[in-house]
Scaffold this motif. Structure first.
Motif, PDB file in Angstrom:
ATOM      1  N   TYR A 214       0.843  -1.199   0.000  1.00  0.00           N
ATOM      2  CA  TYR A 214       0.000   0.000   0.000  1.00  0.00           C
ATOM      3  C   TYR A 214       0.880   1.252   0.000  1.00  0.00           C
ATOM      4  O   TYR A 214       1.657   1.477   0.926  1.00  0.00           O
ATOM      5  N   LEU A 215       0.732   2.053  -1.038  1.00  0.00           N
ATOM      6  CA  LEU A 215       1.488   3.289  -1.187  1.00  0.00           C
ATOM      7  C   LEU A 215       0.631   4.477  -0.765  1.00  0.00           C
ATOM      8  O   LEU A 215      -0.605   4.435  -0.829  1.00  0.00           O
ATOM      9  N   CYS A 216       1.306   5.573  -0.403  1.00  0.00           N
ATOM     10  CA  CYS A 216       0.553   6.752   0.037  1.00  0.00           C
ATOM     11  C   CYS A 216      -0.113   7.489  -1.123  1.00  0.00           C
ATOM     12  O   CYS A 216      -0.915   8.398  -0.888  1.00  0.00           O
ATOM     13  N   GLU A 217       0.189   7.099  -2.360  1.00  0.00           N
ATOM     14  CA  GLU A 217      -0.476   7.719  -3.506  1.00  0.00           C
ATOM     15  C   GLU A 217      -1.925   7.256  -3.665  1.00  0.00           C
ATOM     16  O   GLU A 217      -2.718   7.912  -4.346  1.00  0.00           O
ATOM     17  N   ALA A 358      12.716  22.607  -6.219  1.00  0.00           N
ATOM     18  CA  ALA A 358      12.430  23.171  -4.899  1.00  0.00           C
ATOM     19  C   ALA A 358      10.958  23.044  -4.537  1.00  0.00           C
ATOM     20  O   ALA A 358      10.082  23.460  -5.304  1.00  0.00           O
ATOM     21  N   ASN A 359      10.709  22.436  -3.381  1.00  0.00           N
ATOM     22  CA  ASN A 359       9.360  22.330  -2.811  1.00  0.00           C
ATOM     23  C   ASN A 359       8.364  21.595  -3.705  1.00  0.00           C
ATOM     24  O   ASN A 359       7.154  21.805  -3.614  1.00  0.00           O
ATOM     25  N   ARG A 360       8.865  20.717  -4.561  1.00  0.00           N
ATOM     26  CA  ARG A 360       7.990  19.899  -5.392  1.00  0.00           C
ATOM     27  C   ARG A 360       8.215  18.436  -5.034  1.00  0.00           C
ATOM     28  O   ARG A 360       9.313  18.056  -4.645  1.00  0.00           O
ATOM     29  N   GLU A 361       7.182  17.644  -5.194  1.00  0.00           N
ATOM     30  CA  GLU A 361       7.274  16.225  -4.849  1.00  0.00           C
ATOM     31  C   GLU A 361       6.946  15.355  -6.058  1.00  0.00           C
ATOM     32  O   GLU A 361       5.905  15.532  -6.687  1.00  0.00           O
ATOM     33  N   LYS A 362       7.860  14.448  -6.361  1.00  0.00           N
ATOM     34  CA  LYS A 362       7.624  13.496  -7.453  1.00  0.00           C
ATOM     35  C   LYS A 362       7.013  12.239  -6.854  1.00  0.00           C
ATOM     36  O   LYS A 362       7.670  11.495  -6.126  1.00  0.00           O
ATOM     37  N   LYS A 363       5.767  11.997  -7.172  1.00  0.00           N
ATOM     38  CA  LYS A 363       5.071  10.850  -6.614  1.00  0.00           C
ATOM     39  C   LYS A 363       5.085   9.681  -7.594  1.00  0.00           C
ATOM     40  O   LYS A 363       5.380   9.836  -8.769  1.00  0.00           O
ATOM     41  N   VAL A 364       4.764   8.507  -7.094  1.00  0.00           N
ATOM     42  CA  VAL A 364       4.698   7.322  -7.937  1.00  0.00           C
ATOM     43  C   VAL A 364       3.555   7.507  -8.934  1.00  0.00           C
ATOM     44  O   VAL A 364       2.413   7.757  -8.541  1.00  0.00           O
ATOM     45  N   PRO A 365       3.842   7.388 -10.238  1.00  0.00           N
ATOM     46  CA  PRO A 365       2.762   7.547 -11.227  1.00  0.00           C
ATOM     47  C   PRO A 365       1.779   6.388 -11.192  1.00  0.00           C
ATOM     48  O   PRO A 365       2.142   5.256 -10.848  1.00  0.00           O
ATOM     49  N   LYS A 366       0.534   6.666 -11.556  1.00  0.00           N
ATOM     50  CA  LYS A 366      -0.515   5.646 -11.504  1.00  0.00           C
ATOM     51  C   LYS A 366      -0.186   4.432 -12.353  1.00  0.00           C
ATOM     52  O   LYS A 366      -0.569   3.303 -12.022  1.00  0.00           O
ATOM     53  N   GLU A 367       0.546   4.655 -13.467  1.00  0.00           N
ATOM     54  CA  GLU A 367       0.832   3.534 -14.361  1.00  0.00           C
ATOM     55  C   GLU A 367       1.815   2.527 -13.784  1.00  0.00           C
ATOM     56  O   GLU A 367       2.035   1.467 -14.369  1.00  0.00           O
TER      57      GLU A 367
END
Length: 415
Positions: A214-217, A358-367
């Motif tokens: 389970y991921l936080c995305e 800066a101040n950006r978050e790269k999240k796990v993509p849905k794919e």
């Protein structure tokens, strides 16, 4: 005289010191760098002029080699935000004055999202004020792998290798008893589930790995979780569940907020941990099985004895790339990795403007997440596999890994 100043900030990693070594070693062979200085405790230490002569620390190739296998931040760290200079210019004026006082022409800051915010703000101030004698660059790091502007972050590959190795060992351990049992593994990741996703790497040699991830995305539903549990329990007596510490419910609240206070750090981030225990209590109250939680905690970021050689090399290379940026006169850049292919694994070391990170978050993509929301797919595995490859021969002394440790005489103010 043109001196170089290096500092580290944010949460430590197993390879952040390899980036420090990469900057320092590149500077040693450059005719455009005179002194090489380190600042203790990040930008806060710069403001307090807590400097050390790194040429006295890294006196030999053995020192550099030990530094690369030493976890955490040799120069210490901080979580100290600079205010926007248009709101408060005083600290920026002080920083410029300190740089000039110590003949510092180049400043390299090694850190994550918030550290790149410091690089961005400081470089923007320098540009706005037309300061020509000071150049700033950043080196990315974070086990969370959530920095924009780079394919992946130094520190993540080694943390992923530790997670995968630990999970496969846990799987062997929990499978020895004939009674039903569930072990929840809580893995770091506030808003990005990359590290939790890496638990799937425990499957690559034939093991089952976590049955549920389970991921936080993905919004977490207790009832759907219990349904997933029943489905797995119908075919397997003992299994693992991997969860991000930053799991959020369908209303956007961290699960851990049920047990945590509203306290935040200097950047306004809530302190989070305890999602695993909350799920443990849920299972205990609703399911008939043995359950326990393993919280990997700080071990994920300090297990240098199992560091990925790929991660170490890339951390070192990015340090040299950041120095190249400032020597080439490019202000405010962040060294970065561009992936050219995954099989065979090929990358290019480049740079992006720090404002992109800066101040950006790269999240796990849905794919990369399975449609059922409780696992990752082969796209994720293709992304992850190259990052954990290789092991460096660790130097041991008296039966434990040797580290480079600064003496007390090197940790005070530089006159």
């Amino acid at each position: 005289m043109k001196n170089l100043l290096i500092a580290q900030s944010g949460g430590p990693t197993a390879v952040i010191n390899a980036s420090l070594a990469g900057v320092a070693e590149a500077a040693c062979v450059s005719s455009r760098v005179d002194g090489i200085m380190g600042a203790f405790y990040g930008i806060q230490g710069v403001l307090n002029e807590q400097f050390v002569d790194l040429k006295k620390v890294l006196k030999s190739s053995r020192d550099s080699s030990l530094l690369c296998q030493t976890p955490a931040s040799l120069l210490g760290s901080c979580r100290y935000p600079l205010k926007p200079w248009r709101e408060d210019e005083e600290e920026y004026q002080k920083l410029v004055g300190i740089f000039r006082k110590h003949h510092i022409s180049y400043f390299i800051y090694i850190g994550g999202n918030d550290s790149m915010d410091t690089v961005f703000k400081l470089s923007e101030y320098i540009k706005e004020k037309e300061i020509a004698d000071i150049l700033v660059a950043g080196v990315p790091k974070t086990i969370d792998n959530d920095l924009e502007g780079t394919d992946h972050c130094p520190g993540f590959g080694s943390a992923a290798k530790y997670v995968a190795a630990t999970v496969v060992e846990l799987e062997r351990d929990i499978s020895v008893y004939p009674v039903p049992g569930v072990t929840i593994v809580e893995i770091m990741g506030r808003n990005a589930g990359w590290l939790t996703a890496s638990s799937a790497l425990s499957r690559i040699n034939g093991a089952s790995g976590p049955e549920l991830i389970y991921l936080c995305e993905t919004a977490f539903s207790e009832e759907r979780f219990l349904e997933d549990m029943r489905r797995v329990m119908s075919r397997k007596k003992a299994f693992l569940i991997a969860v991000s510490e930053g799991l959020k419910d369908e209303n956007g609240f961290y699960l851990s907020e049920q047990v945590q206070t509203e306290q935040t750090d200097a950047f306004g981030h809530k302190y989070i941990s305890g999602a695993g225990k909350i799920l443990e209590n849920l299972i205990r109250s609703r399911m008939d099985c043995k359950v326990r939680t393993a919280e990997l905690s700080l071990m994920q970021r300090c297990a240098a004895h199992i560091a990925s050689e790929t991660d170490l090399k890339e951390a070192w290379m990015l340090g040299g790339k950041a120095l190249q940026c400032v020597l080439d006169g490019r202000n405010g850049e962040m060294a970065s990795i561009k992936r050219l292919s995954s099989n065979p694994y090929m990358v290019e070391f480049t740079s992006v403007y720090s404002g992109e990170a800066a101040n950006r978050e790269k999240k796990v993509p849905k794919e990369m997440i399975c449609s059922n929301g409780c696992d990752v797919n082969e796209k994720m595995m293709d992304y992850l596999r190259p990052l954990i490859q290789g092991e460096r021969s660790v130097k041991y002394e008296n039966g434990i890994p040797a580290h480079l440790i600064l003496g007390e005489n090197l940790t005070g103010k530089m006159a």
